[in-house]
Scaffold this motif. Structure first.
Motif, PDB file in Angstrom:
ATOM      1  N   MET A   1       1.516 -11.198   0.202  1.00 46.91           N
ATOM      2  CA  MET A   1       0.280 -10.562   0.268  1.00 46.91           C
ATOM      3  C   MET A   1      -0.774 -10.968  -0.933  1.00 46.91           C
ATOM      4  O   MET A   1      -0.203 -11.300  -1.875  1.00 46.91           O
ATOM      5  N   ILE A   2      -1.887 -11.225  -0.530  1.00 45.20           N
ATOM      6  CA  ILE A   2      -2.967 -11.884  -1.347  1.00 45.20           C
ATOM      7  C   ILE A   2      -4.099 -10.935  -1.656  1.00 45.20           C
ATOM      8  O   ILE A   2      -4.501 -10.414  -0.636  1.00 45.20           O
ATOM      9  N   LEU A   3      -4.483 -10.668  -2.872  1.00 48.88           N
ATOM     10  CA  LEU A   3      -5.801  -9.866  -3.150  1.00 48.88           C
ATOM     11  C   LEU A   3      -6.687 -10.939  -3.390  1.00 48.88           C
ATOM     12  O   LEU A   3      -6.681 -11.865  -4.314  1.00 48.88           O
ATOM     13  N   ALA A   4      -7.875 -11.208  -2.539  1.00 45.71           N
ATOM     14  CA  ALA A   4      -8.921 -12.141  -2.412  1.00 45.71           C
ATOM     15  C   ALA A   4     -10.405 -11.684  -2.765  1.00 45.71           C
ATOM     16  O   ALA A   4     -10.615 -10.545  -2.534  1.00 45.71           O
ATOM     17  N   SER A  13     -17.181  -9.369  -1.866  1.00 47.43           N
ATOM     18  CA  SER A  13     -16.324  -9.179  -0.904  1.00 47.43           C
ATOM     19  C   SER A  13     -14.871  -9.100  -1.538  1.00 47.43           C
ATOM     20  O   SER A  13     -14.465  -9.872  -2.316  1.00 47.43           O
ATOM     21  N   VAL A  14     -14.247  -8.315  -0.884  1.00 45.76           N
ATOM     22  CA  VAL A  14     -12.620  -7.884  -1.499  1.00 45.76           C
ATOM     23  C   VAL A  14     -11.771  -7.856  -0.316  1.00 45.76           C
ATOM     24  O   VAL A  14     -12.152  -7.159   0.664  1.00 45.76           O
ATOM     25  N   ALA A  15     -10.700  -8.583  -0.317  1.00 45.27           N
ATOM     26  CA  ALA A  15      -9.787  -8.556   1.122  1.00 45.27           C
ATOM     27  C   ALA A  15      -8.249  -8.645   0.568  1.00 45.27           C
ATOM     28  O   ALA A  15      -7.915  -8.935  -0.637  1.00 45.27           O
ATOM     29  N   LEU A  16      -7.434  -7.783   1.502  1.00 46.73           N
ATOM     30  CA  LEU A  16      -5.940  -8.179   1.311  1.00 46.73           C
ATOM     31  C   LEU A  16      -5.580  -8.972   2.572  1.00 46.73           C
ATOM     32  O   LEU A  16      -5.836  -8.430   3.883  1.00 46.73           O
ATOM     33  N   THR A  17      -4.789 -10.017   2.540  1.00 43.41           N
ATOM     34  CA  THR A  17      -4.451 -10.784   3.538  1.00 43.41           C
ATOM     35  C   THR A  17      -3.119 -11.119   3.407  1.00 43.41           C
ATOM     36  O   THR A  17      -2.303 -11.046   2.160  1.00 43.41           O
ATOM     37  N   ARG A  18      -2.363 -11.278   4.419  1.00 47.90           N
ATOM     38  CA  ARG A  18      -1.024 -11.830   4.654  1.00 47.90           C
ATOM     39  C   ARG A  18      -1.033 -12.966   5.457  1.00 47.90           C
ATOM     40  O   ARG A  18      -1.106 -12.668   6.758  1.00 47.90           O
ATOM     41  N   GLU A  19      -0.513 -14.233   4.961  1.00 38.24           N
ATOM     42  CA  GLU A  19      -0.822 -15.536   5.607  1.00 38.24           C
ATOM     43  C   GLU A  19      -2.147 -15.590   6.300  1.00 38.24           C
ATOM     44  O   GLU A  19      -3.209 -15.458   5.526  1.00 38.24           O
ATOM     45  N   LYS A  20      -2.101 -15.541   7.645  1.00 38.13           N
ATOM     46  CA  LYS A  20      -3.547 -15.557   8.384  1.00 38.13           C
ATOM     47  C   LYS A  20      -3.965 -14.442   8.721  1.00 38.13           C
ATOM     48  O   LYS A  20      -5.043 -14.221   9.490  1.00 38.13           O
ATOM     49  N   GLU A  21      -3.159 -13.325   8.380  1.00 37.76           N
ATOM     50  CA  GLU A  21      -3.574 -12.067   8.849  1.00 37.76           C
ATOM     51  C   GLU A  21      -4.390 -11.216   7.848  1.00 37.76           C
ATOM     52  O   GLU A  21      -4.109 -11.318   6.630  1.00 37.76           O
ATOM     53  N   ALA A  59     -10.079  -0.933  -1.143  1.00 38.23           N
ATOM     54  CA  ALA A  59      -9.379  -1.862  -0.331  1.00 38.23           C
ATOM     55  C   ALA A  59      -7.828  -1.475  -0.657  1.00 38.23           C
ATOM     56  O   ALA A  59      -7.109  -1.592   0.388  1.00 38.23           O
ATOM     57  N   LEU A  60      -7.271  -1.451  -1.742  1.00 38.98           N
ATOM     58  CA  LEU A  60      -6.016  -0.997  -2.094  1.00 38.98           C
ATOM     59  C   LEU A  60      -5.460   0.126  -1.257  1.00 38.98           C
ATOM     60  O   LEU A  60      -4.536   0.286  -0.676  1.00 38.98           O
ATOM     61  N   ARG A  61      -6.358   1.058  -1.400  1.00 32.95           N
ATOM     62  CA  ARG A  61      -6.103   2.349  -0.625  1.00 32.95           C
ATOM     63  C   ARG A  61      -6.193   2.253   0.813  1.00 32.95           C
ATOM     64  O   ARG A  61      -5.253   2.773   1.351  1.00 32.95           O
ATOM     65  N   GLU A  62      -7.057   1.682   1.369  1.00 30.95           N
ATOM     66  CA  GLU A  62      -7.020   1.589   2.712  1.00 30.95           C
ATOM     67  C   GLU A  62      -5.932   0.648   3.450  1.00 30.95           C
ATOM     68  O   GLU A  62      -5.497   1.128   4.453  1.00 30.95           O
ATOM     69  N   ALA A  63      -5.522  -0.310   2.538  1.00 33.51           N
ATOM     70  CA  ALA A  63      -4.092  -1.000   3.175  1.00 33.51           C
ATOM     71  C   ALA A  63      -3.009  -0.484   2.748  1.00 33.51           C
ATOM     72  O   ALA A  63      -1.592  -0.570   3.014  1.00 33.51           O
ATOM     73  N   ASN A  64      -3.061   0.710   1.903  1.00 32.21           N
ATOM     74  CA  ASN A  64      -2.129   1.740   1.353  1.00 32.21           C
ATOM     75  C   ASN A  64      -0.937   0.824   0.481  1.00 32.21           C
ATOM     76  O   ASN A  64       0.354   0.978   0.837  1.00 32.21           O
ATOM     77  N   VAL A  65      -1.469  -0.103  -0.315  1.00 36.48           N
ATOM     78  CA  VAL A  65      -0.663  -0.786  -1.132  1.00 36.48           C
ATOM     79  C   VAL A  65      -0.966  -0.742  -2.684  1.00 36.48           C
ATOM     80  O   VAL A  65      -2.021  -0.143  -2.936  1.00 36.48           O
ATOM     81  N   SER A  66      -0.223  -1.201  -3.361  1.00 36.06           N
ATOM     82  CA  SER A  66      -0.479  -1.131  -4.952  1.00 36.06           C
ATOM     83  C   SER A  66      -0.718  -2.641  -5.333  1.00 36.06           C
ATOM     84  O   SER A  66      -0.111  -3.391  -4.595  1.00 36.06           O
ATOM     85  N   LEU A  67      -1.071  -2.876  -6.537  1.00 36.58           N
ATOM     86  CA  LEU A  67      -1.134  -4.174  -7.279  1.00 36.58           C
ATOM     87  C   LEU A  67       0.224  -4.856  -7.345  1.00 36.58           C
ATOM     88  O   LEU A  67       0.252  -5.983  -7.437  1.00 36.58           O
TER      89      LEU A  67
END
Ligand code: KG4
Ligand code: ZN
Length: 330
Positions: A1-4, A13-21, A59-67
């Motif tokens: 997972m990438i924090l961009a 703009s802030v995003a969380l991506t996994r490969e092309k997803e 973004a972290l909250r919405e994706a339910n992930v932590s750093l």
């Protein structure tokens, strides 16, 4: 997972991506500039500073992930406004340092090149990519990932810049592209016969200053009531000419390279007439969905995935480079 992160201009703009997803992509367009008719760098940087942290938390909250769950931090390091780039860069570096994750700097234009993969994950080079945004007009042969040949570029204004300037002449608010697109639907595209600059057969560069000047002269030479009455017709005629100019060069690029797969990216690729004409003309043409045409961090995350997989990584000395170019080969 990438924090961009993407803060090169007036979009935070802030995003969380996994490969092309894309897991989450939050983009905030700054409204403070509209009354100035263009972007005020100082205000842009201040807005980025104000929103980047809360947007990252969200973004972290919405994706339910932590750093801890991320593998790397990706960030646009150019081209763009130095003070805007700096905000994203310092923020990304701080997180990378704090969490001991990899840092990867991404060229904004490369981000746009990767943007259609979000909607079309099976897309592969070779392809011809037309980048049309507020700051760029570049026609590129993507031979392979990270292997680009510049086929043509603008000699003066960027395509989006031409839309914005013409919109201003017609008394429309900034950014002008969407306004002209909307207005043009009610206008006659044959009302004004703008000349398309004649260029040599192999030439693939663009020039938009001629048509911009033609619109300015038209507006200056005619009574304001006439301009007001024919605003939609002027918008439609202008748009039709710009679309034809873009089309002509892309067609030439297909002839020269033999590559038939085309992607059109950047803010101007949202233009409805451009999409219509290109879909009629080309068998295989791809446009990103709206969210990924405009500046966004998701495309930076996707480009970062490819870069990391190919062994690239940045370190904490990575500078902001306002006039960063793509690396081109012959
Ligand atoms: O890619 P982008 O969001 O930011 C840059 O990197 O520049 O592009 C913004 C540009 C603006 O010039 C805007 O007027 C133009 O894209 N634009 C459009 C349309 N929507 C946005 N131009 C023509 N037609 C549109 N529908
Ligand atoms: Zn852009």
């Amino acid at each position: 997972m990438i924090l961009a992160f993407e803060t090169s201009c007036d979009e935070t703009s802030v995003a969380l991506t996994r490969e092309k997803e894309v897991l989450v992509n939050l983009t905030r367009s700054q409204l403070v500039h509209s009354e100035f008719g263009g972007i005020v760098p100082e205000l842009a940087a201040r807005e980025h500073i104000r929103y980047i942290k809360p947007m990252t938390d969200r973004a972290l909250r919405e994706a339910n992930v932590s750093l801890n769950d991320i593998e790397a931090v990706a960030v646009t390091y150019g081209p763009g406004l130095a003070s805007s780039l700096m905000v994203g860069l310092v923020f990304a570096k701080t997180i990378a340092q704090m969490t001991r994750k990899k840092l990867i700097g991404i060229n904004h234009l490369e981000g746009h090149i990767f943007s259609p993969l979000i909607d079309y994950p099976h897309l592969n080079p070779p392809m011809i990519t037309l980048i049309v945004s507020g700051g760029h007009t570049e026609l590129i042969l993507v031979k392979d990932w990270f292997r680009y040949r510049l086929l043509g570029e603008t000699l003066d204004d960027a395509a989006g810049e031409a839309f914005d300037k013409v919109a201003r002449l017609l008394g429309l608010p900034y950014p002008g592209g969407p306004q002209i697109d909307r207005l043009a639907r009610q206008g006659n595209p044959d009302f004004v016969k703008f000349t398309i600059p004649r260029i040599k057969s192999g030439e693939l560069n663009f020039s938009f200053s001629g048509i911009k000047t033609a619109v300015r002269l038209l507006v200056e030479k005619n009574p304001p009531e006439w301009v007001e009455e024919h605003r939609a017709d002027i918008a439609a005629s202008f748009q039709e000419t710009v679309v034809k100019m873009l089309l002509r060069n892309v067609k030439r690029a297909v002839e020269i390279t033999g590559v038939k797969r085309i992607t059109v990216v950047g803010g101007v690729s949202l233009n409805s007439r451009l999409r219509e004409v290109f879909r009629e003309e080309f068998e295989e043409v791809y446009f990103p969905s709206k969210e990924y045409c405009m500046d966004n961090a998701a495309m930076i995350g996707v480009a970062a995935h490819f870069r990391l997989r190919a062994g690239f990584e940045s370190d904490l000395t990575l500078p902001a480079v306002a006039d960063l170019q793509l690396e081109y080969e012959e």
